[in-house]
Enzyme design. Structure first.
Site, PDB file in Angstrom:
ATOM      1  CE  LYS A 110      -1.518   2.910   2.553  1.00 20.14           C
ATOM      2  NZ  LYS A 110      -1.449   4.050   1.619  1.00 20.14           N
ATOM      3  CD  GLU A 166      14.147   0.910   8.167  1.00 19.26           C
ATOM      4  OE1 GLU A 166      14.622   1.872   8.798  1.00 19.26           O
ATOM      5  OE2 GLU A 166      14.765  -0.148   7.992  1.00 19.26           O
ATOM      6  CB  CYS A 171      13.985   9.118   6.746  1.00 23.74           C
ATOM      7  SG  CYS A 171      14.690   7.817   5.743  1.00 23.74           S
ATOM      8  CD  GLU A 189      11.350  13.042   9.767  1.00 27.88           C
ATOM      9  OE1 GLU A 189      10.223  12.588   9.998  1.00 27.88           O
ATOM     10  OE2 GLU A 189      12.271  12.358   9.297  1.00 27.88           O
TER      11      GLU A 189
HETATM   12  P1  NAD Z   1       3.188   8.886   6.825  1.00 30.93           P
HETATM   13  O1  NAD Z   1       3.551   8.216   8.072  1.00 30.93           O
HETATM   14  O2  NAD Z   1       2.179   9.977   6.863  1.00 30.93           O
HETATM   15  O3  NAD Z   1       2.593   7.847   5.761  1.00 30.93           O
HETATM   16  C1  NAD Z   1       3.318   6.699   5.384  1.00 30.93           C
HETATM   17  C2  NAD Z   1       2.346   5.657   4.862  1.00 30.93           C
HETATM   18  O4  NAD Z   1       1.493   5.250   5.920  1.00 30.93           O
HETATM   19  C3  NAD Z   1       1.439   6.104   3.728  1.00 30.93           C
HETATM   20  O5  NAD Z   1       1.301   5.043   2.809  1.00 30.93           O
HETATM   21  C4  NAD Z   1       0.128   6.350   4.440  1.00 30.93           C
HETATM   22  O6  NAD Z   1      -1.005   6.209   3.600  1.00 30.93           O
HETATM   23  C5  NAD Z   1       0.126   5.283   5.491  1.00 30.93           C
HETATM   24  N1  NAD Z   1      -0.697   5.548   6.670  1.00 30.93           N
HETATM   25  C6  NAD Z   1      -1.130   6.733   7.136  1.00 30.93           C
HETATM   26  N2  NAD Z   1      -1.828   6.561   8.281  1.00 30.93           N
HETATM   27  C7  NAD Z   1      -1.803   5.244   8.540  1.00 30.93           C
HETATM   28  C8  NAD Z   1      -2.309   4.446   9.602  1.00 30.93           C
HETATM   29  N3  NAD Z   1      -2.975   4.973  10.632  1.00 30.93           N
HETATM   30  N4  NAD Z   1      -2.079   3.117   9.567  1.00 30.93           N
HETATM   31  C9  NAD Z   1      -1.378   2.555   8.551  1.00 30.93           C
HETATM   32  N5  NAD Z   1      -0.887   3.268   7.525  1.00 30.93           N
HETATM   33  C10 NAD Z   1      -1.090   4.591   7.519  1.00 30.93           C
HETATM   34  O7  NAD Z   1       4.540   9.353   6.193  1.00 30.93           O
HETATM   35  P2  NAD Z   1       4.765  10.214   4.887  1.00 30.93           P
HETATM   36  O8  NAD Z   1       4.340  11.609   5.198  1.00 30.93           O
HETATM   37  O9  NAD Z   1       4.179   9.530   3.712  1.00 30.93           O
HETATM   38  O10 NAD Z   1       6.369  10.125   4.736  1.00 30.93           O
HETATM   39  C11 NAD Z   1       7.259  10.950   5.426  1.00 30.93           C
HETATM   40  C12 NAD Z   1       7.795  10.282   6.675  1.00 30.93           C
HETATM   41  O11 NAD Z   1       8.387   9.025   6.350  1.00 30.93           O
HETATM   42  C13 NAD Z   1       8.896  11.068   7.344  1.00 30.93           C
HETATM   43  O12 NAD Z   1       8.657  11.100   8.727  1.00 30.93           O
HETATM   44  C14 NAD Z   1      10.164  10.284   7.058  1.00 30.93           C
HETATM   45  O13 NAD Z   1      11.185  10.442   7.958  1.00 30.93           O
HETATM   46  C15 NAD Z   1       9.653   8.905   7.006  1.00 30.93           C
HETATM   47  N6  NAD Z   1      10.554   8.056   6.228  1.00 30.93           N
HETATM   48  C16 NAD Z   1      11.353   7.154   6.886  1.00 30.93           C
HETATM   49  C17 NAD Z   1      12.246   6.380   6.181  1.00 30.93           C
HETATM   50  C18 NAD Z   1      13.130   5.384   6.880  1.00 30.93           C
HETATM   51  O14 NAD Z   1      13.590   4.454   6.234  1.00 30.93           O
HETATM   52  N7  NAD Z   1      13.399   5.516   8.149  1.00 30.93           N
HETATM   53  C19 NAD Z   1      12.319   6.482   4.811  1.00 30.93           C
HETATM   54  C20 NAD Z   1      11.509   7.416   4.173  1.00 30.93           C
HETATM   55  C21 NAD Z   1      10.609   8.181   4.900  1.00 30.93           C
END
Ligand code: NAD
Length: 488
Positions: free
Chosen positions: A182, A258, A292, A391
């Site tokens: 997803k 992650e 990230c 962040e």
């Molecule tokens: P997000 O947490 O808002 O969303 C990530 C995913 O989770 C999306 O697919 C979203 O639809 C889904 N999602 C949202 N609410 C959910 C829920 N309640 N249950 C299950 N899934 C849900 O993150 P984002 O805004 O898409 O991405 C940015 C963030 O991702 C930043 O905080 C960044 O640091 C992190 N990130 C981490 C890594 C890593 O490897 N550590 C890599 C890339 C991004």
């Protein structure tokens, strides 16, 4: 590929289908133009996807047929390579990724890394013979078998979507799992195109990979909670990771996370200050700071604080955010208006906390359209400021003073996160000693690069659980079975 007609489809049980909730727009963040429509899945689609993945795991030989899996993963890598130029233009358009980054982690790197996943499965010691022993006096022959966890629910963000989608898909499939992916609603097409290529150009059996694009975040929560899913592999924000972990708790499923970061770039007092601060400034501008593991806190010797701020500002002030299609662009747009406004709210907060801007601080005047933010250096704050602790996920660097190596280590570690860190110093042994004290999953010393297929990547503390990539990343997707057979 279906995207040529401006729409995308879901992949469920080997079939490309439209979404139960219709379609939703996917937008070019550099121009704000609508690129086209993505299929919008509803809960019934997700239910069918989970069911298909469950059946493909339980009723086929996918999990035990290593030869088939290795062949299919290499096929996927090869077909992605054949389409790499179309994928490059798509990635630039939908993700806003600068063209130069598509030669690496935004596209070509993760495609090549599928080869590592296939090679690992091929050479892996699936069964380890521990030989005879007499535990409790009973002669026993013992072995340890590694096998797939089962159905994996993979939930991914928008910032490096190919990298994150493929760094889950490759090892999960190589280990013998089936998967429901997803992706983030901001970048549906770069995931959907995988579905097209898998369905039309690989022998991956129906149900083994399911790709469910949707604007409905609760479909992610559904994956985390569903008893038919054995493991959830999540990349995204720490707040959402917490919620995924809670949803997974009811079924005690394996959770791999992650999450976010607020990584430190430590400059020791013997370092080449100009070189180090320029690198720190440049790297926070890459993909507009939406990484990230980007080092967003520059921790410098107090005696040279003003000089360090001026160097970082000189570098970042000279990087103009702009058109990601151009080969020279380093800093493109952020993904959405929502993200731009979030970054702007942190810039406003920096001033409210008593900080000042050494460069940047808002939206560039020469970009009337697109979600652009000026590369910004925040000075005059300590590590206690919220802009040094939370962040921001934009091209924003906060410069913090330290009083020697111990203090630098204290500041670097004084964070809820622990994803990455960088140390620069002229004395390599001393820099290595500082690196060893940092509580972070990856550490770059004097410009070393930790990103590669065989290096594990992941975080300490609230940056996550487990490791992606490398053999450790492959083993996240395995269960361990100990078999004891009575020996005569
Ligand atoms: P997000 O947490 O808002 O969303 C990530 C995913 O989770 C999306 O697919 C979203 O639809 C889904 N999602 C949202 N609410 C959910 C829920 N309640 N249950 C299950 N899934 C849900 O993150 P984002 O805004 O898409 O991405 C940015 C963030 O991702 C930043 O905080 C960044 O640091 C992190 N990130 C981490 C890594 C890593 O490897 N550590 C890599 C890339 C991004």
């Amino acid at each position: 590929m279906a995207l040529i007609d401006g729409t995308s489809r879901l992949l469920i049980d080997g079939k490309l289908t439209s979404g139960g909730a219709g379609g939703f727009a996917t937008v070019n963040p550099a121009t704000e133009e609508v690129l086209g429509e993505a299929a919008n899945a509803d809960a019934a689609d997700m239910d069918r996807a989970i069911d298909a993945a469950r059946r493909a795991f339980d009723d086929t030989d996918w999990s035990t047929n290593t030869e088939l899996r290795v062949r299919c993963i290499r096929q996927l890598r090869d077909v992605l390579r054949e389409h790499v130029e179309e994928l490059r233009e798509l990635t630039i358009a939908e993700v806003g990724a600068p063209r130069m980054l598509t030669a690496g982690a935004q596209l070509e790197g993760p495609i090549a890394d599928l080869g590592f996943a296939a090679d690992t499965a091929e050479s892996y010691e699936w069964t380890q013979d521990l030989g005879h022993a007499t535990p409790l006096g009973i002669p026993t022959r013992r072995s340890v078998v590694r096998e797939a966890v089962g159905v994996v629910g993979a939930i991914t963000p928008w910032n490096f979507p190919h990298q994150i989608n493929l760094a889950k898909l490759g090892p999960a499939l190589a280990a013998g799992n089936t998967i429901v992916l997803k992706p983030a609603p901001d970048t549906p097409w770069v995931a959907a195109v995988l579905g097209d290529l898998i369905a039309e150009h690989t022998d991956i059996p129906p149900g083994v990979v399911n790709i469910v694009t949707s604007t409905d975040h609760t479909l992610g929560a559904m994956l985390a909670g569903d008893p038919r899913v054995d493991m959830v592999s999540f990349t995204g924000s720490t707040a959402t990771g917490r919620s995924v972990m809670a949803d997974a708790a009811a079924t005690i499923k394996k959770v791999f996370l992650e999450l976010g970061g607020k990584s430190a770039f430590v400059v020791l007092d013997d370092a080449d200050l100009a070189g180090a601060c320029s690198v720190a400034g440049f790297s926070v501008c890459l993909h507009a700071g939406q990484g990230c593991a980007i080092t967003t806190r520059l921790v410098v010797p107090r005696a040279r604080y003003d000089e360090a701020v001026a160097i970082a500002a000189g570098t970042m002030g000279s990087i103009k955010p702009g058109d990601p299609t151009k080969p020279g662009t380093v800093c493109g747009p952020v993904i959405s208006a929502r993200q731009r406004d979030r970054v702007q709210s942190y810039l406003d907060l920096a001033l409210a906390e008593g900080g000042e801007f050494a460069c940047g601080g808002g939206r560039p005047a020469d970009q009337p359209a697109g979600f652009f933010i000026e590369p910004t250096v925040i000075a005059g704050l300590t590590n206690d400021a919220r802009v040094a602790r939370e962040e921001i996920f934009g091209p924003v660097l906060t410069v913090i003073a330290h009083d020697g190596d111990d203090d630098a280590v204290r500041i670097a570690n004084d964070s809820p996160y622990g994803l990455s860190a960088t140390v620069y110093g002229a004395d390599a042994d001393r820099a290595a000693r500082v690196a060893a004290r940092l509580r972070a999953g990856t550490v770059n010393v004097n410009g070393g690069v930790w990103y590669s297929a065989d290096m594990p990547f992941g975080g300490y503390k609230q940056s996550g659980n487990g490791r992606e990539m490398g053999v450790a990343g492959f083993e996240e997707y395995l269960e361990i079975k100990a078999i004891a057979t009575a020996a005569n």
